[in-house]
Write an enzyme that holds these catalytic residues in place. Structure first.
Site: not given
Ligand code: NAP
Length: 371
Positions: A13, A37, A73, A102, A135, A162, A267, A274, A350
């Site tokens: 992303v 990180t 991340q 979220r 997504c 997906q 998937r 997607h 996506q």
């Protein structure tokens, strides 16, 4: 000048976000600082500006100086760092691609072509957490948001297809390794045009179940197969990905009486994009032309694909849509189930509208709000 911290800029992303920000010449008017990180002190991304070496994405004293933190991340990092920052008194804006915050009451799920009014109201009311949606949910709303806006949707069943990249950079790599492994194991049979299809099929199946088959990341073969479970189990038998469809759509739209949304998330072995087959029960029996117009006029990115074989196979596949901001919707027709039952198929990248693009646009909206 506002200080903007970027975390997770080199993942799937994050790297699409960087590409889009460079393409849109977004890196101006504020001070961008990059964190990691795993690579503290190393060089940050090429954004056409001199930037300092990478800083530690767990250092809340340093992060606490940012006016805005943009993170791609992932949830584990958010769950670690975000509460410590707020506890430490940080008052900045948190813009996040992960699902960790979220569903919190003090968060808004961002998809501004669909819910700009909700975002602007939130900013005015002092909301500081703006989180990218799941997504598939975001792509569904980019595709058929017009029907929701016109209050036409009674319920939706969404069956998803997906891509591997939806699970991250490592998964995408493993899918290609699986494909290569199958290709190598089958090569001598492919070299002989007389090989029977059944023999080839047996070889592929044996390869999928063989010892050395690369499946450390997915846990199972995805290439030449599919995986009808994404994310953790919920108590009601749904997967968490399926649970998000109902919870997030209704939160994005802030609908008072929630619209039922459910389906099975799968998937498949596409690399990126997607796809979703939607079945909808509408509140009214409208002609297909009118429905198509409502879908096509909802935002500047949705694109209706005529329901013909050539148009569908040429323009409504992950291979055709990858890397594009348009969200095509096709196969639009009434179903045998009854006049109020509509089906359609939609494909969207996506990593763009399902992840990076709402984050990029939210950063701009926040900077404008601060100026
Ligand atoms: P990802 O590709 O796995 O990247 C996450 C982090 O992994 C990177 O920022 C990087 O952090 C580290 N990393 C380790 N090895 C790497 C390598 N070889 N290449 C690149 N990065 C590597 O995860 P993602 O798919 O971008 O997802 C990030 C968040 O967005 C997740 O919460 C996900 O659920 C959410 N999301 C993803 C999608 C999608 O389609 N993938 C869509 C919507 C939302 P360091 O630089 O700090 O090491």
């Amino acid at each position: 000048m506002a200080r903007v911290a970027f975390i997770g800029w080199r993942g799937m992303v994050g790297s699409v976000l960087m590409d889009r920000m460079i393409a849109e010449k977004d890196f101006h008017g504020y001070e961008p600082i990059f964190y990691t990180t795993s690579q503290v002190g190393q060089k940050g991304p090429e954004i056409g500006l001199d930037i300092p070496p990478l800083l530690d994405a767990y250092d809340i004293t340093d992060l606490g100086q940012a006016d805005i933190i943009v993170t791609c991340q992932g949830s584990d990092h958010t769950k670690d760092v975000y509460p410590r920052l707020r506890k430490d008194g940080w008052k900045g804006y948190w813009i996040d691609a992960s699902s960790a915050l979220r569903m919190q009451d003090d968060s808004i799920i961002i998809l501004d072509p669909v819910n700009k009014d909700v975002i602007e109201k939130g900013l005015r009311q002092g909301i500081k957490n703006f989180i990218g949606g799941n997504c598939t949910v975001s792509l569904m709303l980019m595709a058929v948001g017009g029907l929701f806006r016109h209050n036409l949707v009674k319920w939706v069943s969404s069956m998803t297809y997906q891509a591997a990249s939806g699970a991250g950079a490592k998964n995408m790599r493993e899918l290609v390794e699986q494909m290569a492994f199958i290709g190598q194991a089958s090569q001598n049979l492919l070299d002989n045009p007389a090989t029977a299809a059944l023999e080839l099929d047996t070889r592929v199946l044996e390869t999928l179940h063989s010892e050395g088959f690369p499946k450390e990341v997915f846990g199972y073969p995805l290439a030449a197969s599919l995986l009808p479970w994404i994310d953790a189990p919920m108590e009601n038998g749904q997967s968490r990905e399926e649970w998000k469809g109902f919870a997030e759509t209704n939160k994005i739209l802030q609908i008072k009486k929630p619209i039922p949304i459910d389906g099975i998330c799968v998937r498949v072995s596409s690399m990126r994009c997607h796809s979703q087959g939607l079945t909808m029960k509408l509140k009214k029996d409208l002609p297909v032309d009118e429905i198509t117009e409502i879908i096509g006029n909802a935002n500047e990115w949705v694109k209706v694909i005529p329901n013909s074989k050539e148009e569908t196979l040429g323009h409504l596949t992950p291979a055709a849509v990858t890397g594009r901001l348009e969200v095509p919707v096709g196969r639009i027709r009434k179903m045998n189930l009854g006049e109020k039952y509509l089906t359609c198929f939609t494909v969207g990248d996506q990593l763009l509208w399902g992840a990076a693009e709402p984050i990029r646009r939210m950063l701009k909206i926040t900077l404008e709000h601060l100026s």
